[in-house]
Write an enzyme that holds these catalytic residues in place. Structure first.
Site, mmCIF file in Angstrom:
data_model
loop_
_atom_site.group_PDB
_atom_site.id
_atom_site.type_symbol
_atom_site.label_atom_id
_atom_site.label_comp_id
_atom_site.label_asym_id
_atom_site.label_seq_id
_atom_site.Cartn_x
_atom_site.Cartn_y
_atom_site.Cartn_z
ATOM 1 N N CYS A 1 -105.432 28.659 56.910
ATOM 2 C CA CYS A 1 -105.445 27.478 56.062
ATOM 3 C C CYS A 1 -104.295 26.584 56.515
ATOM 4 C CB CYS A 1 -105.314 27.858 54.584
ATOM 5 S SG CYS A 1 -103.823 28.807 54.186
ATOM 6 N N VAL A 2 -103.727 25.795 55.646
ATOM 7 C CA VAL A 2 -102.688 24.846 56.049
ATOM 8 C C VAL A 2 -101.408 25.543 56.492
ATOM 9 C CG1 VAL A 2 -101.272 22.899 55.284
ATOM 10 C CG2 VAL A 2 -103.631 23.115 54.499
#
Length: 470
Positions: free
Chosen positions: A27-28
């Protein structure tokens, strides 16, 4: 060799080698791995890797916090392991195979409500601004700002309308997210949610008064009386209806020829679900939701010290397990049924407490990496995101996590003893006071002070004592 590639090689070895990795995505900020055996993970070796800022296991995934370089790390991970790119959905699907029924239920609720948080939190912040403008005693004794300065009244009214929209049309938001999660057509989920709050229906907030006066409207369908009421602010009716709608839609799509699906699938699915929602699902789930609300209200009104102590102490462990997502639905139900929630203020104190415990580690630890992480994760926790503080610092050393729980419990006892309520869900940290009804600000600030000071002091003392005994 590239420093990041070398770090990723060490990560792969620390998690049990490439043969222990089933699939992976990112993810980020985090690498998300599904492992064959999480028991093979060498946590000590993993934490010694420079780029690793923390790790934890949740919902069948082993997650490693990397930060801004996560995409580059993921590229090297695929290169080293020879693994094909996997989407988040594929990783989630693989991870769900490792979950028991209760964990799957909790994860499902999280998947439904997490996408709604930006709208709900934004609404909470705006309602906080409205609270400041309309709360008595904030700027003037026994008067609100709009009473002394009437020119601000309509300005506050517009803010309130914008803020209330997410809560007024909450079933529409839940319908969209729930049907999407269950695998159906999102547009039908929106229609379903809005159908349950149609203007032709009696508003749910007027239901109790209508029952007492005997003025509840009914449909008469072939001799069957159906209450003509809406489900504004309700959670369970639209959740269950969304599940039924999706099952009917998917059933029909498998059996109706493709050329007729546009004409038949959606109308039939909505028609059947609509009748079931108003005849069975709505009344039953409305009663269940009312019973759940009544149970929480009874505990926190009759036994506020015990309720505050338990929820304040164990909210952080609930975050670790992911079970805290289930209480978001309870918060929304409480706001809809009673006009406010006494659970959310405790959440805000728990987040602050964990942040304070992490901040203390900046002074206790001699490791420069921990010092840097503690400051960054504290800021994050004070703004409502506790995962970096809890998983990167507090749980790693354990005693800061316990100190955070103690501080949160004490603060929760103080605010629940005075029945502090929030008008909405906002930012669960230092800005959280904006969501608290202004008449409770004084007590809530005392709770915040406890959450700031007690965990910090306890962690310092506990940390120093551990060093002396070592």
């Amino acid at each position: 060799m590239d420093a990041m590639k070398h770090s990723v090689e060490r990560i792969v070895q620390a998690v049990g080698g490439k043969d222990n990795i089933v699939t992976a995505t990112h993810c980020v900020t985090r690498l998300r791995l599904v492992l064959k055996d999480e028991g093979k993970v060498d946590k000590d070796a993993l934490e010694r890797v420079d780029v690793v800022k923390g790790s934890f296991s949740a919902n069948g995934q082993f997650q490693i916090v990397i930060g801004s370089g996560v995409e580059k790390a993921y590229g090297y991970l695929r290169e080293i392991t020879g693994m094909q790119h996997a989407t988040k959905e594929e990783v989630k699907s693989e991870a769900e195979k490792k979950l028991n029924p209760l964990q799957r239920l909790i994860k499902t609720l999280g998947d439904i409500f997490i996408p709604l948080l930006p709208a709900i939190v934004s609404a909470g912040l705006l309602m906080g601004i409205n609270n400041v403008l309309t709360g008595k005693g904030i700027f003037y004794p026994n008067q609100a700002l709009i009473d002394v300065h009437p020119e601000w009244k309509d300005f506050a009214g517009i803010i309130n309308l914008i803020a209330n929209t997410a809560f007024v049309f909450l079933p529409g938001l839940i319908g969209w997210s729930a049907v999407k999660r269950f695998g159906g057509s999102e547009l039908l989920g929106i229609v379903l949610g809005l159908m349950l709050i149609h203007p032709d229906l009696m508003n749910a907030w007027s239901y109790a008064e209508a029952v007492s006066k005997g003025t509840v409207p009914y449909w008469n369908v072939f001799g069957l009386s159906i209450q003509k009421i809406g489900y504004q602010g309700q959670v369970l009716p639209v959740l269950v209806s969304a599940f039924v709608l999706t099952k009917i839609e998917l059933y029909l799509r498998k059996r109706v020829p493709e050329g007729f699906q546009l004409l038949l699938v959606a109308p039939i699915a909505l028609l059947i679900t609509g009748f079931l929602a108003f005849i069975v699902i709505g009344p039953v789930t409305f009663a269940v939701g009312k019973a759940i609300t009544s149970a929480f209200v009874w505990v926190f009104h009759q036994l506020p010290l015990i309720g505050g102590l338990i929820y304040g102490a164990f909210y952080a462990p609930l975050v670790v397990t992911g079970m805290h997502h289930t209480f978001l639905a309870v918060d929304l139900q409480l706001i809809a049924s009673t006009g406010g929630t006494f659970l959310w203020p405790i959440l805000a104190l728990s987040n602050i407490s964990q942040g304070s415990a992490a901040l203390a580690m900046m002074f206790v630890s001699k490791e420069e990496k921990v010092k840097g992480m503690s400051l960054v994760s504290t800021i994050s926790a004070y703004l409502g995101i506790t995962e970096p503080a809890m998983f990167g610092i507090n749980i790693r050393y354990r005693y800061p996590f316990y100190c955070g729980m103690i501080g949160s419990a004490i603060g929760a006892v103080v605010i629940t003893s005075q029945h502090v309520k929030a008008s909405s869900i906002g930012v669960g940290g230092l800005p959280g006071f904006l969501s608290i009804f202004p008449q409770y600000w004084g007590v809530f600030f005392i709770g915040m002070a406890i959450a700031l000071i007690v965990p910090f002091a306890l962690t310092i003392v506990w940390g120093k004592s551990k060093k002396k005994s070592a």
